[in-house]
Design an enzyme around this catalytic site. Sequence first.
Site, PDB file in Angstrom:
ATOM      1  N   GLU A   1      -3.885   2.457  -7.211  1.00  0.00           N
ATOM      2  CA  GLU A   1      -4.326   3.540  -6.321  1.00  0.00           C
ATOM      3  C   GLU A   1      -3.410   4.748  -6.480  1.00  0.00           C
ATOM      4  O   GLU A   1      -2.301   4.755  -5.915  1.00  0.00           O
ATOM      5  CB  GLU A   1      -4.266   3.089  -4.863  1.00  0.00           C
ATOM      6  CG  GLU A   1      -5.169   1.945  -4.525  1.00  0.00           C
ATOM      7  CD  GLU A   1      -5.440   1.906  -3.020  1.00  0.00           C
ATOM      8  OE1 GLU A   1      -6.588   2.057  -2.626  1.00  0.00           O
ATOM      9  OE2 GLU A   1      -4.472   1.754  -2.249  1.00  0.00           O
TER      10      GLU A   1
ATOM     11  N   HIS B   1       0.849  -1.202   0.000  1.00  0.00           N
ATOM     12  CA  HIS B   1       0.000   0.000   0.000  1.00  0.00           C
ATOM     13  C   HIS B   1       0.884   1.251   0.000  1.00  0.00           C
ATOM     14  O   HIS B   1       1.922   1.284   0.660  1.00  0.00           O
ATOM     15  CB  HIS B   1      -0.917  -0.014   1.234  1.00  0.00           C
ATOM     16  CG  HIS B   1      -2.007   1.001   1.129  1.00  0.00           C
ATOM     17  ND1 HIS B   1      -1.784   2.345   1.345  1.00  0.00           N
ATOM     18  CD2 HIS B   1      -3.310   0.881   0.793  1.00  0.00           C
ATOM     19  CE1 HIS B   1      -2.926   2.999   1.156  1.00  0.00           C
ATOM     20  NE2 HIS B   1      -3.860   2.133   0.816  1.00  0.00           N
TER      21      HIS B   1
HETATM   22  P1  PGA Z   1      -9.804   5.830   0.492  1.00  0.00           P
HETATM   23  O1  PGA Z   1      -8.611   4.821   0.744  1.00  0.00           O
HETATM   24  O2  PGA Z   1     -10.948   5.051  -0.105  1.00  0.00           O
HETATM   25  O3  PGA Z   1     -10.138   6.361   1.868  1.00  0.00           O
HETATM   26  O4  PGA Z   1      -9.324   6.863  -0.441  1.00  0.00           O
HETATM   27  C1  PGA Z   1      -8.250   3.883  -0.223  1.00  0.00           C
HETATM   28  C2  PGA Z   1      -6.965   3.223   0.163  1.00  0.00           C
HETATM   29  O5  PGA Z   1      -6.008   3.898   0.529  1.00  0.00           O
HETATM   30  O6  PGA Z   1      -6.858   2.004   0.145  1.00  0.00           O
END
Ligand code: PGA
Length: 230
Positions: A150, A100
């Site tokens: 992401e 992540h």
């Molecule tokens: P968020 O987080 O939906 O609060 O933007 C997503 C993530 O970081 O996995």
Amino acid sequence: MKKLFIAGNWKSYKGIAEANAWFDTFGKLYTEKHPSWTNTTVILCPPYTLLPLCKERIEKDRLPLLLGGQDISAFDEGAHTGEINTHQLAELATWSIIGHSERRRDLGETDALLLQKVEKAKSQGLHVIYCVQNEVVEVPPKQVDIIAYEPPWAISAVSGGVAQNPESANRVCEKIVHKYPNIPVIYGGSVTADNVHSFVSQEHIGGVLPGGASLDPEKFFTLIERASSA
Ligand code: PGA
């Protein structure tokens, strides 16, 4: 109907009482509505400390949720203070998020370390959700079950909650799909019940990774319902 993956990432939120309250509400909604989410795999990734409780609640209420960790140690069992190894995680969960962007940013996790984590996870039969921030980041190919794209600037805690435009997220996911055919690619970054449909209806987006929106059981339930009917 398209097969979807939804992974709720609780990050470093919730204690025991809050997690129990979450399951009280989520379980009640599930019992009342009895939805059929046959095309959708839902994976809940709470903090390690809540995994036993979540496992018990899921089994007791027969909820269609799988469990995942948010990270995993690159070491086997041994003198590694503070680490949770894959054997320990595999007793409670079947999935793990690895790589992540918050861990890459805050803990300096490198691609080499993440590869070790993926190898450890696979050695215990854990499924891996591997996070990338763009189409350039390399993925350990044969060992990853889902790639989560992401963009860090779209993650709600960082940006105040501005999701990427679904069409441009789709274009990035398409590039990742071409690089790693046969691995589903999901999108994360400020996904909510209101915008989830616009993401999962994109050709190359095979699901979502909501953080903030998974913390509220009603919002998360609605998000799953809307995604699975896409
Ligand atoms: P968020 O987080 O939906 O609060 O933007 C997503 C993530 O970081 O996995």
